[in-house]
Design a protein around this motif. Structure first.
Motif, PDB file in Angstrom:
ATOM      1  N   THR A 154       0.850  -1.193   0.000  1.00  0.00           N
ATOM      2  CA  THR A 154       0.000   0.000   0.000  1.00  0.00           C
ATOM      3  C   THR A 154       0.887   1.245   0.000  1.00  0.00           C
ATOM      4  O   THR A 154       2.081   1.182   0.296  1.00  0.00           O
ATOM      5  CB  THR A 154      -0.900   0.035   1.244  1.00  0.00           C
ATOM      6  OG1 THR A 154      -0.072   0.167   2.404  1.00  0.00           O
ATOM      7  CG2 THR A 154      -1.767  -1.217   1.347  1.00  0.00           C
ATOM      8  N   SER A 204      -0.170  -0.255  -4.549  1.00  0.00           N
ATOM      9  CA  SER A 204      -1.566  -0.353  -4.977  1.00  0.00           C
ATOM     10  C   SER A 204      -2.282   0.987  -4.871  1.00  0.00           C
ATOM     11  O   SER A 204      -1.897   1.864  -4.097  1.00  0.00           O
ATOM     12  CB  SER A 204      -2.299  -1.403  -4.139  1.00  0.00           C
ATOM     13  OG  SER A 204      -2.306  -1.028  -2.774  1.00  0.00           O
ATOM     14  N   THR A 264      -5.080   3.578  -3.802  1.00  0.00           N
ATOM     15  CA  THR A 264      -5.912   3.745  -2.610  1.00  0.00           C
ATOM     16  C   THR A 264      -7.067   4.698  -2.840  1.00  0.00           C
ATOM     17  O   THR A 264      -7.931   4.832  -2.003  1.00  0.00           O
ATOM     18  CB  THR A 264      -5.076   4.271  -1.424  1.00  0.00           C
ATOM     19  OG1 THR A 264      -4.492   5.523  -1.805  1.00  0.00           O
ATOM     20  CG2 THR A 264      -4.013   3.295  -1.015  1.00  0.00           C
ATOM     21  N   TYR A 304      -1.578   4.805  -7.632  1.00  0.00           N
ATOM     22  CA  TYR A 304      -0.793   3.580  -7.771  1.00  0.00           C
ATOM     23  C   TYR A 304       0.480   3.898  -8.553  1.00  0.00           C
ATOM     24  O   TYR A 304       0.527   4.849  -9.323  1.00  0.00           O
ATOM     25  CB  TYR A 304      -1.595   2.464  -8.457  1.00  0.00           C
ATOM     26  CG  TYR A 304      -1.864   2.709  -9.917  1.00  0.00           C
ATOM     27  CD1 TYR A 304      -0.944   2.322 -10.888  1.00  0.00           C
ATOM     28  CD2 TYR A 304      -3.033   3.317 -10.339  1.00  0.00           C
ATOM     29  CE1 TYR A 304      -1.181   2.553 -12.225  1.00  0.00           C
ATOM     30  CE2 TYR A 304      -3.282   3.551 -11.669  1.00  0.00           C
ATOM     31  CZ  TYR A 304      -2.351   3.160 -12.612  1.00  0.00           C
ATOM     32  OH  TYR A 304      -2.584   3.394 -13.935  1.00  0.00           O
TER      33      TYR A 304
END
Length: 156
Positions: free
Chosen positions: A92, A131, A133, A143
């Motif tokens: 993340t 990734s 969010t 990303y």
């Protein structure tokens, strides 16, 4: 085709050739001001949390590759940094900021490397992707790849 038309065609061809081809070769041949990278300009980052040891030599692969690169390229020991980070391929943005971005910025600053390092090598074991969010629409998503995010260190 008369001789006059042949000469005219040749002049047009040479004009086009001279306008487009020759200048482009001159531009392509222009040297850059950037010299060849020196070992002291390279930072190698490995994952201290990575546990896989493919060759069963009691050294995890991420560290082993960093050491191999260091030995082959004569990278100074201070330019090898191990960071504890997730071992997954995708992380993340929060994990990136906490485990990679902030520790790297701190390491470079603490060791007075901010003006020296021009190249950062991420070896096996460092996550590859960050990734999204906030959606996946073009222009609003966050990303990215980890290596492209590392290019933006010190930016908020």
């Amino acid at each position: 085709m008369t001789i006059h038309n042949k000469i005219k065609t040749l002049i047009i061809f040479l004009s086009i050739f001279g306008l487009f081809v020759l200048p482009s070769t001159l531009v392509a041949a222009t040297a850059t001001n950037e010299g060849i990278a020196t070992a002291s300009q390279v930072l190698v980052v490995y994952n201290t949390s990575y546990t896989t040891d493919s060759d069963s030599d009691s050294t995890q692969d991420s560290l082993e590759i960093a050491q191999y690169y260091q030995n082959k390229r004569s990278v100074p020991a201070i330019n090898i940094v191990g960071l504890a980070m997730p071992t997954t391929e995708v992380i993340t943005r929060s994990q990136y900021n906490t485990n990679i971005k902030t520790p790297l910025e701190n390491y470079l600053t603490t060791n007075s490397l901010t003006d020296t390092i021009k190249y950062i090598v991420l070896v096996k074991g460092v996550p590859l992707k960050i990734s999204a969010t906030n959606g996946t629409s073009y222009g609003i998503t966050d990303y990215s790849s980890v290596d492209s995010a590392v290019c933006l260190l010190y930016q908020t």
